[in-house]
Design a protein around this motif. Sequence first.
Motif, mmCIF file in Angstrom:
data_model
loop_
_atom_site.group_PDB
_atom_site.id
_atom_site.type_symbol
_atom_site.label_atom_id
_atom_site.label_comp_id
_atom_site.label_asym_id
_atom_site.label_seq_id
_atom_site.Cartn_x
_atom_site.Cartn_y
_atom_site.Cartn_z
ATOM 1 N N UNK A 104 0.844 -1.188 0.000
ATOM 2 C CA UNK A 104 0.000 0.000 0.000
ATOM 3 C C UNK A 104 0.881 1.240 0.000
ATOM 4 N N UNK A 105 0.265 2.372 -0.330
ATOM 5 C CA UNK A 105 0.966 3.646 -0.233
ATOM 6 C C UNK A 105 1.367 4.284 -1.541
ATOM 7 N N UNK A 106 1.164 3.612 -2.651
ATOM 8 C CA UNK A 106 1.505 4.234 -3.924
ATOM 9 C C UNK A 106 0.535 5.337 -4.285
ATOM 10 N N UNK A 107 0.858 6.045 -5.357
ATOM 11 C CA UNK A 107 -0.025 7.103 -5.798
ATOM 12 C C UNK A 107 0.668 8.095 -6.698
ATOM 13 N N UNK A 108 0.016 9.220 -6.873
ATOM 14 C CA UNK A 108 0.531 10.301 -7.719
ATOM 15 C C UNK A 108 1.051 11.423 -6.840
ATOM 16 N N UNK A 109 2.248 11.892 -7.152
ATOM 17 C CA UNK A 109 2.855 12.956 -6.356
ATOM 18 C C UNK A 109 3.664 13.848 -7.282
ATOM 19 N N UNK A 110 3.789 15.089 -6.912
ATOM 20 C CA UNK A 110 4.598 16.014 -7.701
ATOM 21 C C UNK A 110 6.082 15.811 -7.397
#
Length: 120
Positions: free
Chosen positions: A7-13
Motif C-alpha cells: 500500500x501507499x503508492x499514488x501520484x505525487x509532484x
Amino acid sequence: QVQLVESGGGLVQAGGSLRLSCAASGSIFSINAMGWYRQAPGKQRELVAGITSGGTTNYADSVKGRFTISRDNAKNTVYLQMSSLKPEDTAVYYCNLDGYTRRGTGLYYWGQGTQVTVSS
C-alpha cells in the motif's frame, strides 16, 4: 502460502514524498530479507532497496540519500520512505520476501505491485 500486501503508492509532484508499506502474512517462520524493486515501462525490474533481518540495508545508487527502507519484524512489515521524488522514480514498485517455513522450505514471494507516479 504467503501473502504480501502493498500500500501507499499514488501520484505525487516532483520533490514530494510517499511511504510504501508491505505486510507479509502466511506460513512464514523466519524472514531473511525483504526488499523493494521497481519496474518502469519498457525497463527491467530493478532493486531499489533491501533490508535483512539484522537490519543491514542496501540501496540502488539512484535512490541513496532520498529513500529509506525500514522494517517492523514483529509485524513482518517493510516500509519504503521516498523523499525528493523525481519523475524518473515513476514505476510499479514491488515488495519481495526471502524467508523460510518452519520446516525449512524456502520462500521467495512478490507482492502485486503498487504504482508510483511522479509528475514534473
